[in-house]
Write an enzyme that holds these catalytic residues in place. Structure first.
Site, short mmCIF file in Angstrom:
data_model
loop_
_atom_site.label_atom_id
_atom_site.label_comp_id
_atom_site.label_asym_id
_atom_site.label_seq_id
_atom_site.Cartn_x
_atom_site.Cartn_y
_atom_site.Cartn_z
CE LYS A 1 37.85 59.18 36.27
NZ LYS A 1 38.43 59.22 34.68
N GLY B 1 33.14 49.82 35.72
CA GLY B 1 34.44 49.49 35.24
C GLY B 1 34.82 48.30 35.70
CB SER B 2 38.24 46.56 36.17
OG SER B 2 38.88 47.38 37.32
CB VAL C 1 38.52 49.88 39.70
CG1 VAL C 1 38.27 51.28 40.29
CG2 VAL C 1 39.97 50.03 38.84
N GLY C 2 36.24 48.36 41.33
CA GLY C 2 34.78 48.44 41.62
C GLY C 2 35.01 47.99 43.27
CD GLU D 1 26.02 46.93 36.63
OE1 GLU D 1 26.59 45.67 36.20
OE2 GLU D 1 25.11 46.82 37.57
CB CYS E 1 30.53 44.62 31.22
SG CYS E 1 29.42 45.56 30.95
CD GLU F 1 35.36 41.85 32.02
OE1 GLU F 1 35.87 42.52 32.72
OE2 GLU F 1 34.34 42.06 31.68
#
Ligand code: UN1
Length: 497
Positions: free
Chosen positions: A175, A228-229, A232-233, A250, A284, A385
């Site tokens: 996805k 991703g962020s 969310v991770g 990551e 990142c 970030e």
């Protein structure tokens, strides 16, 4: 012209079950619709996971060198299509063309590298403590993987996940970000053209909210690889943890370049420009902090600002452009909010700080390269970030102080030091608490043959990419075999009377 994009499920390209769509637009000119994409729902995910599960056994049993041949062909197809795919990446994501091509090159590098793994994937053979018995270990695939990728590297990051997952014998449901679905689809098409069997790679488009979580926590998914962020991770890892899945993430970074008095200052300025404003700061690994040794602080800030002033903003497809747009409205708002936060916190705005609104910019998400000086480690712009063209410059009394400032971040992906002193470089190498450390180079530009990933909030689970401790650890588990050919019951650890 907008392309009509489909999902790929069990080898068939198809629309979303509910027939809804999303648009992918060019962030340099939102009138330019790059693609119309399925807005999938859980029903599409269910079918994709089912297709991947059905394809797993045959793919698991396909000899790895044969899997490698297909991946090698995918690398060749990518190479042949590098120019058009690089342009598509730029049009859909906004990064300048050189970087769009670099994005594809990284995918190509990964494909060739992982193709070669098909003839390695080595394990261990060790002696047994008993006679007529042998012992070995080897890697086996985990099963069906959910691969969830961001928009900032529309082909490279998917390639980091897809190729190691496939060479290891897993099947996947991919996805991609709903902001770069067309580039991701082109990548999958090229892999399909290379001869990947139906169901081994499945592609489902949609938003993270609608299908991301659903896919990651799907009971028939064995492993999740997410980039991703950190927010969310962390959420996904908690959800997956409770239902016992493999998950690697990551996530964010607040990467820093240290500039010492004995460093090559011109080179450091060049590095800070590339690390801070390359990809419009949307890596990142971006250098969002520069920590400068006091004796050269004023001079560095002056030259850095003067050089940043010369950068040209614009459409990444235009050869003269140095810095492209931000990806979308939300990212634009976030970056502008942080610029306000920086001003309120008392940092000194040296250059930039504004959205560009002239005619040629107003249909895109352009923010000037922005430098804050006199930033202190406690300020939010030094800690959080931003993911945009905003660099905070901090002052350090000595090397120890500089390293402490870098390490005070809750992130730990990448760091760098500019110094000509061999001892300082050795201390930095030892003490900087980040997954990647650069000496006399900026914080971006990791190569694929070594592991990629960070410490603290930057990474969770296994690392990406090649080398020892890289992605093969994410996509395989070890199996151990003991074979007894003595025709007797032999007992390990037991002393017979
Ligand atoms: C990312 O920003 O998510 O080291 C990946 C680099 C690139 C990869 C960045 N090779 O900057």
């Amino acid at each position: 012209m907008a392309e009509e994009i489909k999902n790929l499920i069990g080898g068939r390209w198809q629309a979303a079950a509910e027939g809804k769509t999303l648009k992918s637009v060019n962030p340099a000119d939102t009138d330019d619709v790059v693609g119309v994409v399925p807005a999938s729902t859980g029903a599409d995910v269910d079918r994709a996971v089912d297709a991947a599960r059905k394809a797993f056994n045959a793919w698991r049993l396909t000899p790895p060198p044969k899997r490698g041949e297909i991946i090698f062909r995918a690398a060749e197809h990518l190479l042949k299509n590098k120019d058009s795919l690089g342009e598509l990446v730029t049009r859909e994501m906004g990064k300048i063309l050189k970087e769009g091509l670099g994005d594809v090159q990284e995918a190509i590098d990964m494909a060739y590298y992982m193709a070669g793994e098909g003839r390695r994937l080595s394990g261990e053979t060790v002696p047994s403590e008993l006679a007529d018995k042998d012992c070995k270990s080897f890697r086996v695939p985990i099963g069906v993987f959910a691969l969830i990728t961001p928009w900032n590297f529309p082909t490279a990051i998917p390639a980091w996940k897809i190729f190691p997952a496939l060479i290891s014998g897993n099947t996947v449901v991919f996805k991609p970000s709903s902001y770069t679905p067309v580039s991701a689809t082109r990548l999958v098409e090229l892999i399909v053209e290379a001869g990947i069997p139906a169901g081994v790679i499945n592609l489902v488009h949609g938003t993270g909210t609608e299908i991301g979580e659903y896919l990651a926590t799907h009971p028939a998914i064995d492993g999740v690889s997410f980039t991703g962020s950190s927010v969310v991770g962390e959420k996904l890892s908690k959800m997956c943890g409770t239902i016992d899945k493999e998950i690697s993430c990551e996530m964010g970074g607040k990467n820093a370049i240290i500039v010492m008095e004995d460093g090559n200052l011109e080179l450091a300025v060049e590095g800070a420009l590339w690390g801070g404003f390359g990809t419009t700061g949307q890596r990142c690994t971006a250098a969002s902090r520069v920590v400068v040794h006091e004796p050269v602080y004023d001079g560095f800030v002056k030259t850095f600002a003067a050089e940043a002033e010369k950068l040209t903003l614009g459409d990444g497809l235009n050869e003269k452009t140095d810095v492209g747009p931000l990806i979308n409205e939300a990212q634009l708002k976030k970056v502008l909010d942080y610029i306000e936060i920086g001003k309120k916190e008392g940092a000194r705005l040296v250059i930039g700080g504004k959205r560009l609104t002239a005619d040629k910019y107003k249909k895109g998400f352009f923010v000037e390269p922005t430098i804050f000086a006199d930033v202190t480690p406690d300020m939010r712009i030094a800690r959080e970030e931003i993911f945009g063209p905003v660099v905070s410059v901090l002052k350090a009394g000595d090397l120890k102080d500089a390293i402490e400032i870098v390490n005070s971040s809750e992130y730990g992906l990448s760091s760098a030091i500019y110094t000509q002193d061999v001892n300082s470089s050795a201390v930095a190498e030892r003490d900087l608490d980040t997954g990647i450390v650069y000496i006399n180079a900026p914080t971006i530009g990791a190569e694929i043959q070594l592991p990629f990933g960070g410490t603290k909030k930057s990474g969770l689970g296994h690392k990406e990419a090649g080398g020892r401790g890289g992605a093969l650890d994410m996509f395989t588990k070890w199996k151990v075999i003991y074979r007894d050919f003595s025709n007797m019951l032999q007992k390990a650890q037991i002393t017979e009377e």
